[in-house]
Design an enzyme around this catalytic site. Sequence first.
Site, PDB file in Angstrom:
ATOM      1  N   ASN A 199      37.450  49.905  50.357  1.00 37.26           N
ATOM      2  CA  ASN A 199      38.834  49.588  50.714  1.00 37.26           C
ATOM      3  C   ASN A 199      39.480  50.859  51.265  1.00 37.26           C
ATOM      4  OD1 ASN A 199      41.568  49.048  50.767  1.00 37.26           O
ATOM      5  ND2 ASN A 199      41.634  48.072  48.751  1.00 37.26           N
TER       6      ASN A 199
ATOM      7  N   CYS B  12      48.168  48.736  51.535  1.00 37.03           N
ATOM      8  CA  CYS B  12      47.052  48.087  52.240  1.00 37.03           C
ATOM      9  C   CYS B  12      47.523  47.131  53.330  1.00 37.03           C
ATOM     10  CB  CYS B  12      46.148  47.361  51.254  1.00 37.03           C
ATOM     11  SG  CYS B  12      45.351  48.488  50.104  1.00 37.03           S
TER      12      CYS B  12
ATOM     13  N   HIS C  23      41.966  42.324  55.608  1.00 36.81           N
ATOM     14  CA  HIS C  23      41.936  43.594  54.876  1.00 36.81           C
ATOM     15  C   HIS C  23      40.666  43.585  54.028  1.00 36.81           C
ATOM     16  CE1 HIS C  23      42.791  46.949  52.437  1.00 36.81           C
ATOM     17  NE2 HIS C  23      43.136  46.269  51.360  1.00 36.81           N
TER      18      HIS C  23
HETATM   19  N1  ACO Z   1      31.841  48.982  36.603  1.00 39.48           N
HETATM   20  C1  ACO Z   1      31.534  48.236  35.520  1.00 39.48           C
HETATM   21  N2  ACO Z   1      32.437  47.483  34.877  1.00 39.48           N
HETATM   22  C2  ACO Z   1      33.707  47.495  35.365  1.00 39.48           C
HETATM   23  C3  ACO Z   1      34.095  48.255  36.477  1.00 39.48           C
HETATM   24  C4  ACO Z   1      33.088  49.026  37.100  1.00 39.48           C
HETATM   25  N3  ACO Z   1      33.354  49.799  38.189  1.00 39.48           N
HETATM   26  N4  ACO Z   1      35.396  48.052  36.720  1.00 39.48           N
HETATM   27  C5  ACO Z   1      35.833  47.202  35.778  1.00 39.48           C
HETATM   28  N5  ACO Z   1      34.816  46.869  34.958  1.00 39.48           N
HETATM   29  C6  ACO Z   1      34.831  45.996  33.786  1.00 39.48           C
HETATM   30  C7  ACO Z   1      36.198  45.881  33.168  1.00 39.48           C
HETATM   31  O1  ACO Z   1      36.453  46.999  32.338  1.00 39.48           O
HETATM   32  C8  ACO Z   1      36.063  44.599  32.388  1.00 39.48           C
HETATM   33  O2  ACO Z   1      35.362  44.874  31.195  1.00 39.48           O
HETATM   34  P1  ACO Z   1      35.818  44.176  29.812  1.00 39.48           P
HETATM   35  O3  ACO Z   1      35.599  42.711  30.060  1.00 39.48           O
HETATM   36  O4  ACO Z   1      34.895  44.796  28.837  1.00 39.48           O
HETATM   37  O5  ACO Z   1      37.256  44.537  29.639  1.00 39.48           O
HETATM   38  C9  ACO Z   1      35.137  43.747  33.269  1.00 39.48           C
HETATM   39  O6  ACO Z   1      34.485  44.685  34.174  1.00 39.48           O
HETATM   40  C10 ACO Z   1      35.868  42.709  34.079  1.00 39.48           C
HETATM   41  O7  ACO Z   1      37.006  43.328  34.678  1.00 39.48           O
HETATM   42  P2  ACO Z   1      37.911  42.581  35.708  1.00 39.48           P
HETATM   43  O8  ACO Z   1      39.030  43.451  36.148  1.00 39.48           O
HETATM   44  O9  ACO Z   1      38.232  41.218  35.176  1.00 39.48           O
HETATM   45  O10 ACO Z   1      36.853  42.411  36.898  1.00 39.48           O
HETATM   46  P3  ACO Z   1      37.044  41.667  38.237  1.00 39.48           P
HETATM   47  O11 ACO Z   1      35.939  40.751  38.441  1.00 39.48           O
HETATM   48  O12 ACO Z   1      38.451  41.184  38.423  1.00 39.48           O
HETATM   49  O13 ACO Z   1      36.823  42.855  39.306  1.00 39.48           O
HETATM   50  C11 ACO Z   1      38.144  44.281  40.716  1.00 39.48           C
HETATM   51  C12 ACO Z   1      37.665  43.978  39.299  1.00 39.48           C
HETATM   52  C13 ACO Z   1      36.946  44.563  41.580  1.00 39.48           C
HETATM   53  C14 ACO Z   1      39.073  45.482  40.681  1.00 39.48           C
HETATM   54  C15 ACO Z   1      38.886  43.056  41.265  1.00 39.48           C
HETATM   55  O14 ACO Z   1      39.819  42.602  40.318  1.00 39.48           O
HETATM   56  C16 ACO Z   1      39.604  43.289  42.548  1.00 39.48           C
HETATM   57  O15 ACO Z   1      39.003  43.453  43.582  1.00 39.48           O
HETATM   58  N6  ACO Z   1      40.971  43.239  42.526  1.00 39.48           N
HETATM   59  C17 ACO Z   1      41.759  43.291  43.705  1.00 39.48           C
HETATM   60  C18 ACO Z   1      41.871  44.630  44.290  1.00 39.48           C
HETATM   61  C19 ACO Z   1      42.596  44.522  45.607  1.00 39.48           C
HETATM   62  O16 ACO Z   1      42.446  43.575  46.351  1.00 39.48           O
HETATM   63  N7  ACO Z   1      43.409  45.414  45.974  1.00 39.48           N
HETATM   64  C20 ACO Z   1      44.097  45.208  47.265  1.00 39.48           C
HETATM   65  C21 ACO Z   1      45.137  45.996  47.414  1.00 39.48           C
HETATM   66  S1  ACO Z   1      44.699  47.674  47.168  1.00 39.48           S
HETATM   67  C22 ACO Z   1      46.086  48.602  47.636  1.00 39.48           C
HETATM   68  O17 ACO Z   1      47.092  48.119  48.056  1.00 39.48           O
HETATM   69  C23 ACO Z   1      46.017  50.063  47.454  1.00 39.48           C
END
Ligand code: ACO
Length: 324
Positions: A281, A114, A251
């Site tokens: 993304n 990314c 990004h």
């Molecule tokens: N729908 C419903 N629930 C979901 C989903 C979904 N699509 N995805 C995850 N959950 C659930 C999880 O299973 C978890 O459930 P649990 O509590 O029962 O275990 C709950 O939601 C919370 O999960 P978290 O991972 O803590 O959720 P968070 O608020 O952190 O959001 C996300 C997840 C959106 C992936 C976030 O962490 C994020 O954006 N991370 C960064 C990603 C990023 O910036 N990447 C950049 C680089 S990408 C690259 O280089 C290719």
Amino acid sequence: MTLRAVVRGVGHYLPARVVPNTEFEDRVDTSDEWIRARTGIERRHFAAEGETTSDMGAAAALAALADAGMAVDEVDAIILATSTPDLTFPSAATMVQARIGMKRGFAFDVQAVCAGFVFALANANALILSGQARRILVIGAETFSRILDFTDRGTCVLFGDGAGAVVIEAAEGGGGSDDRGILATDLHSDGSFRDLLYVDGGVSTTGTAGHLRMQGNAVFRHAVEKLAATAHAALDKAGLGPADVDWIVPHQANLRIIAATASRMQVPMERVVVTVQDHGNTSAASIPLALSVGKARGQIKTGDLLVTEAIGGGLSWGSVVLRW
Ligand code: ACO
């Protein structure tokens, strides 16, 4: 007089197929409401069957050249940032070169996930400052839909396909921070974070393309901390501060990361170009897509001070400060 790499044109391409969040509700245990609330994403584009990274990169490159009023044979080099090339080799950049009818110069890919476009732009700047090229097409193009595990709700809802490009040209500046062009770059990697974000396949391991794996929560924490730090570092190098910034062009991974980074930089959201709701993304394509859309919306204007910042697999992260 100081040599500067100035953006002369920008363009983008998005595949025709728009995929709303609701389409994932049938595939995994998720909801439109969860995706919007946790990421800001409302829809993304997916490439058609047979549509490749270089197809999209070539379309974006031609749009950028048209915007610059520049002919293909005036370009000295193509640098294409991607983690989803058409083939293991040759590079997607050389495929774009052939597609747009460019018979001279050189072309190569950059892979920093990314952060790829930021790394490509910094490399293009270095080639211009060292006199190895005067005009460079810098492209970000991705087909992340091809490496998604559509049974993993934690990743499949986040990514989209697309391409963006800029054409930069060597120009004389006065040496001050009011010059147009790239004013500072700041790049970092730390390979010890490999397991936070990777693809579980590859040429010398499984012999397959593999699927994207991410510890989203951990990546989120690194993103908020490292993006603001690299943006501040690049501004420092340019002799500027957050108050000088007209637009952060981040990004586009997650609206919460974008907002938290802007807040740490003390830049209000009114001065942030946001496209994540429409594109998801798109990895290395997300910043050039946002530059192109931001210009088309009338947000980004000649003379504006921009900070681009990105983080991705590696981890690799960085930023570029430029005056448009
Ligand atoms: N729908 C419903 N629930 C979901 C989903 C979904 N699509 N995805 C995850 N959950 C659930 C999880 O299973 C978890 O459930 P649990 O509590 O029962 O275990 C709950 O939601 C919370 O999960 P978290 O991972 O803590 O959720 P968070 O608020 O952190 O959001 C996300 C997840 C959106 C992936 C976030 O962490 C994020 O954006 N991370 C960064 C990603 C990023 O910036 N990447 C950049 C680089 S990408 C690259 O280089 C290719």
